[in-house]
Design an enzyme around this catalytic site. Structure first.
Site, mmCIF file in Angstrom:
data_model
loop_
_atom_site.group_PDB
_atom_site.id
_atom_site.type_symbol
_atom_site.label_atom_id
_atom_site.label_comp_id
_atom_site.label_asym_id
_atom_site.label_seq_id
_atom_site.Cartn_x
_atom_site.Cartn_y
_atom_site.Cartn_z
ATOM 1 N N GLY A 1 0.633 -1.342 0.105
ATOM 2 C CA GLY A 1 0.507 -0.495 -0.060
ATOM 3 C C GLY A 1 1.234 1.033 0.241
ATOM 4 O O GLY A 1 2.156 1.143 -0.451
ATOM 5 N N SER A 2 0.496 1.988 0.259
ATOM 6 C CA SER A 2 1.255 3.732 0.785
ATOM 7 C C SER A 2 2.480 3.959 1.059
ATOM 8 O O SER A 2 2.998 4.382 0.664
ATOM 9 C CB SER A 2 0.530 4.097 1.779
ATOM 10 O OG SER A 2 -0.639 4.799 0.645
ATOM 11 N N VAL A 3 2.772 2.523 1.833
ATOM 12 C CA VAL A 3 4.179 3.083 2.398
ATOM 13 C C VAL A 3 5.303 2.386 0.986
ATOM 14 O O VAL A 3 6.187 2.872 1.344
ATOM 15 C CB VAL A 3 4.518 1.898 3.344
ATOM 16 C CG1 VAL A 3 3.846 2.025 4.741
ATOM 17 C CG2 VAL A 3 4.890 0.125 3.253
ATOM 18 N N PHE A 4 4.585 1.994 0.274
ATOM 19 C CA PHE A 4 5.631 1.876 -1.117
ATOM 20 C C PHE A 4 5.842 3.418 -1.732
ATOM 21 O O PHE A 4 6.988 3.805 -2.155
ATOM 22 C CB PHE A 4 5.107 0.995 -2.002
ATOM 23 C CG PHE A 4 5.770 0.516 -2.719
ATOM 24 C CD1 PHE A 4 7.186 -0.328 -2.581
ATOM 25 C CD2 PHE A 4 6.496 1.218 -4.405
ATOM 26 C CE1 PHE A 4 8.001 -0.919 -4.037
ATOM 27 C CE2 PHE A 4 6.557 1.262 -5.111
ATOM 28 C CZ PHE A 4 7.907 -0.249 -4.773
ATOM 29 N N LYS A 5 5.059 4.363 -0.985
ATOM 30 C CA LYS A 5 5.070 5.692 -1.826
ATOM 31 C C LYS A 5 6.616 6.089 -1.675
ATOM 32 O O LYS A 5 7.334 7.345 -2.205
ATOM 33 C CB LYS A 5 4.628 6.437 -1.533
ATOM 34 C CG LYS A 5 3.320 6.392 -1.898
ATOM 35 C CD LYS A 5 1.642 6.390 -1.167
ATOM 36 C CE LYS A 5 0.399 6.607 -1.962
ATOM 37 N NZ LYS A 5 -0.695 7.038 -1.115
#
Length: 487
Positions: A216-220
């Protein structure tokens, strides 16, 4: 000698030669194979004929050995706070072999390792019983307690790393199990093992190392790193050319944002409020090959050995433009272990230098002589110091002013973080995963980077599942424990 007798003599000689060849083949060529054969009970009997050495945390053993009262297996393994430490130690069972550190360092722990030959020989002359050596870990007891307590009844995992060295400080996974419950060779041990094997919650699964999840958004933060390194972004506070409702390539579907204010948001602001459209478009602008290259520099698509094997995290090498855009926000086929996301965070905190993670500091002989000392090793430099410091500024903004405020520590300690809520299942029908990655930074540098995933939390409504709400407080507790232990 007449001909018949000569033939008999030659035949008997050939039989003796064949026997000698067969005997040497078994003793030398196949010795290792036969020793490793699970049906060879002599190996197991010998393994537990003496007290095993111990696995050490903070100078204290978290394992032990007791007289098992068995005619064949003299000693049985015991564990201190077994469920808390099981993801680190693994198990050593008279009936079910061994796993993880107990398996990998079995030679040291049993005293059978070739490096302990002198100790074994000396014991023969002094009449002392053979002893096993010790495995000294890098783990912090306080950090592990904070991680395990923070997860509580939740399903999930925590990994904490010292960024400057790669030392693993905490490695927790829940639900867990007590490795001492099946350490023996009796009916109750079989019953405990079978119950664990049938448990749908998979308590024996090491979620920190052996399970991969959509990040999810931690990969951003990885996408942001690729955008900065490729030159697609040069000013983290400049507006991006990202319309609201930006359409996913090869699709008519617009990218949905769960925050307002994402239209043309700067990279800094987009990370603070977690804009899907900005990062999906950036992933498309950077392109699949450069995104793949960045992910692999951080360790994706490669197994890690700490020394326990961690499965490879995945960034799709063959994704089309639409798939790459979705991968750039941690969806599509992107999948990661908690260890991998802790490695990403540690590299950012360490100014772009990724150190190889490890959790065995020393191997010691029974007389406490150091047999082997693990030295920190640089794994890669995925990003420049400048890019790392830009990412630090953005992640610290997330904690100070954005979705990660539950991880703030105060007292002059800078905390950088990123929240994530990862959708999964057919049409995102399953309960989302809650992620949080973070590091703590003082004037002396960054002593800890943490990755937390909460896979499921009973009693929490789907709408209330968030990385900032569920995972960030756990990361805060772990960081606080590390800082306290070093003060």
């Amino acid at each position: 000698m007449n001909k018949p007798l000569r033939r008999v003599a030659i035949f008997c000689g050939l039989l003796v030669l064949a026997l000698l060849l067969r005997d040497n083949w078994l003793q030398f060529a196949r010795a290792e194979e036969l020793n490793a054969n699970p049906k060879n009970k002599r190996v197991t009997i010998e393994r537990y004929s003496n007290a095993r050495g111990n696995i050490i945390v903070d100078g204290k053993p978290i394992t032990g050995s007791v007289d098992s009262g068995d005619d064949f297996y003299a000693f049985k393994r015991t564990y201190v706070d077994g469920p808390m430490w099981a993801p680190v130690t693994g198990y050593a069972s008279q009936a079910f072999d061994a796993s993880q550190i107990e398996k990998i360092e079995d030679g040291i722990l049993t005293g059978n390792d070739d490096r302990l030959f002198f100790d074994r020989t000396l014991a023969m002359f002094t009449g002392e019983k053979k002893k096993g050596g010790d495995v000294v870990t890098t783990l912090s007891g306080e950090a592990q307690k904070a991680a395990f307590k923070g997860l509580g009844s939740k399903t999930g995992a925590v990994v904490a790393i010292e960024p400057s060295t790669g030392k693993i400080l905490a490695l927790a996974s829940t639900p867990s199990y007590d490795p001492g419950s099946f350490a023996g060779y009796h009916n109750k041990d079989s019953e405990a093992w079978n119950a664990l094997e049938k448990d749908k919650e998979k308590p024996k699964l090491n979620r920190a190392l052996r399970e991969i999840y959509p990040p999810g958004s931690v990969f951003k933060v990885v996408t942001a790193a690729a955008a900065l390194e490729s030159g697609k972004i040069t000013d983290i506070n400049a507006p991006t050319d990202t319309p609201e409702g930006w359409k996913i390539p090869l699709s008519t579907m617009p990218m949905k944002n769960h925050a307002s204010g994402c239209a043309n948001a700067s990279l800094n602001e987009a990370l603070r409020i977690s804009c899907n459209s900005v990062f999906a478009k950036l992933g498309d602008d950077v392109g699949r090959d450069k995104m793949l290259e960045m992910a692999q520099k951080f360790g994706f698509n490669s197994e890690q050995f700490v020394p326990v094997r961690a499965v490879a995290s995945v960034y799709d090498k063959n994704a089309d433009r639409g798939g790459n855009a979705l991968s750039s926000i941690g969806q599509f086929n992107t999948a990661t272990t908690p260890l991998q996301m802790a490695m990403v965070t540690a590299a950012i905190a360490n100014d772009g230098k990724l150190m190889k993670p490890y959790m065995i500091d020393e191997l010691r002989a029974p007389n406490l002589d150091v047999i082997k000392k693990t030295e920190p090793e640089e794994l890669s430099r995925p990003i420049s110091q400048k890019t790392a410091q830009q990412l630090q500024a953005m992640m610290e903004n997330v904690v100070e002013n954005g979705t990660g405020q539950n991880a703030a520590l105060g007292g002059g300690v800078k905390v950088g973080g990123k929240t994530g809520t990862a959708q999964h299942g057919e049409k995102n029908s399953k309960r989302p995963y809650a992620w949080f990655i973070s590091y703590a930074r003082t004037d002396q540098g960054s002593p800890v980077a943490v990755a937390v995933i909460v896979e499921d939390s009973a009693g929490i409504d789907r709408e209330d599942i968030s990385g900032g709400g569920l995972a960030a407080p756990i990361a805060k507790a772990v960081m606080k424990a590390v800082l306290k232990s070093r003060s």
